[in-house]
Design a protein around this motif. Structure first.
Motif, PDB file in Angstrom:
ATOM      1  N   GLU A  71      53.734 -48.077  13.111  1.00  0.00           N
ATOM      2  CA  GLU A  71      52.904 -48.399  14.272  1.00  0.00           C
ATOM      3  C   GLU A  71      53.210 -49.797  14.804  1.00  0.00           C
ATOM      4  N   GLU A  75      54.682 -50.577  18.516  1.00  0.00           N
ATOM      5  CA  GLU A  75      54.106 -51.532  19.465  1.00  0.00           C
ATOM      6  C   GLU A  75      55.169 -52.505  19.968  1.00  0.00           C
ATOM      7  N   ASP A  86      50.584 -50.234  23.682  1.00  0.00           N
ATOM      8  CA  ASP A  86      50.103 -49.015  23.020  1.00  0.00           C
ATOM      9  C   ASP A  86      50.689 -47.736  23.610  1.00  0.00           C
ATOM     10  N   THR A  89      51.898 -45.885  20.389  1.00  0.00           N
ATOM     11  CA  THR A  89      50.903 -45.727  19.325  1.00  0.00           C
ATOM     12  C   THR A  89      49.714 -44.890  19.773  1.00  0.00           C
ATOM     13  N   SER A  90      49.376 -44.930  21.058  1.00  0.00           N
ATOM     14  CA  SER A  90      48.268 -44.103  21.544  1.00  0.00           C
ATOM     15  C   SER A  90      48.589 -42.626  21.418  1.00  0.00           C
TER      16      SER A  90
END
Length: 270
Positions: A71, A75, A86, A89-90
């Motif tokens: 993660e 980013e 994000d 990662t989102s």
């Protein structure tokens, strides 16, 4: 894939496996799963083997640390690619991440040229590895050159998977790689034997995924790339199932995928 191998210059050409890979691998799903998903099989609970009371805590602990590292890198990649922090990662939240410790018995399969993982790319988003006990991993650079991977002690290796390639519209390609017994592997085997150490080649691999119900499509400015048309919107779960079917790890379904506007519904063919 065979046609792709023939395009590789002979000096960089991968090894051709004979039979199944002689390795052992256990797949442990890491992290929370969605309460509602169309891809229940991809997001099912992990199987806990009997006789190892500490199994779940150990696997979840290490797997979570590896995913946290993925993660952070995701980013950094988002920022580096000129996207929001994000952006990636989102899409990873509640993804079907998998910790896959892999073992190969070099006392039985320690002959030069034996292939433990044939020439392939990873279908997921990002793959992260701990340093293996024995050498043998090779990667192919974007210019087609074959390079042996040497991971320094205390470091981790991260490879781009096909889902990242999709999200960047082909700007970041999924990395081709193989694992094979080489002369350096044989030297390491002999050194371990002399020292009375285990001859199992163990690697700790985690496959970080985009959430199954999320849409794979070129993000931000990548959508304007000339190559973006090669990466139409597709549900990540559908993408994974198609990839698994292509390598005979999942039965093919009768149907076609509706890719218009990222629709994630399966359409049955009459």
């Amino acid at each position: 894939m065979q046609m792709k191998i023939q395009d590789v210059p002979e000096e960089y050409r991968p090894h051709i496996p004979v039979g199944a890979d002689p390795k052992w691998r256990y797949m442990w799903r890491v992290g929370p799963r969605p309460l509602e998903t169309r891809f229940k099989e991809l997001n099912s609970d992990p199987v806990v083997p009997e006789g190892f009371p500490e199994w779940a805590d150990t696997m979840d602990g290490w797997g979570s640390m590896m995913i946290s590292t993925v993660e952070v890198v995701a980013e950094m990649a988002g920022i580096g690619f000129g996207l929001s922090k994000d952006s990636f990662t989102s899409l990873m939240q509640q993804g079907p991440h998998v910790l896959a410790p892999t073992g190969s018995d070099l006392s039985r399969h320690g002959k030069e040229g034996i292939v433990f993982a044939g020439y392939h790319y990873d279908l997921n988003f990002l793959t992260i590895h701990g340093r293996s006990r024995f050498p043998g991993l090779y990667i192919w650079l974007r210019n087609g050159q074959k390079v042996e991977v040497r991971v320094p002690i205390g470091c981790l290796l991260i490879q781009a998977g096909k889902q990242l390639e999709w999200l960047t519209g082909g700007d970041c390609r999924s990395g081709m790689h193989e694992v094979v017994v080489t002369t350096r592997t044989l030297a390491a085997i002999e050194a371990a034997r002399q020292a009375g150490k285990s001859l199992w080649r163990v690697s700790s691999t985690v496959f970080g995924h985009i959430a199954s119900d999320a849409i794979l499509q070129p993000l931000g400015h990548f959508a304007k790339s000339p190559l973006a048309q090669n990466y139409p919107p597709i549900c990540a779960g559908d993408f994974v199932e198609l990839e698994l079917a292509a390598i005979n790890l999942k039965g093919k379904q009768d149907g076609v995928l509706n890719l218009e506007n990222g629709n994630c519904e399966q359409q049955t063919v009459g």
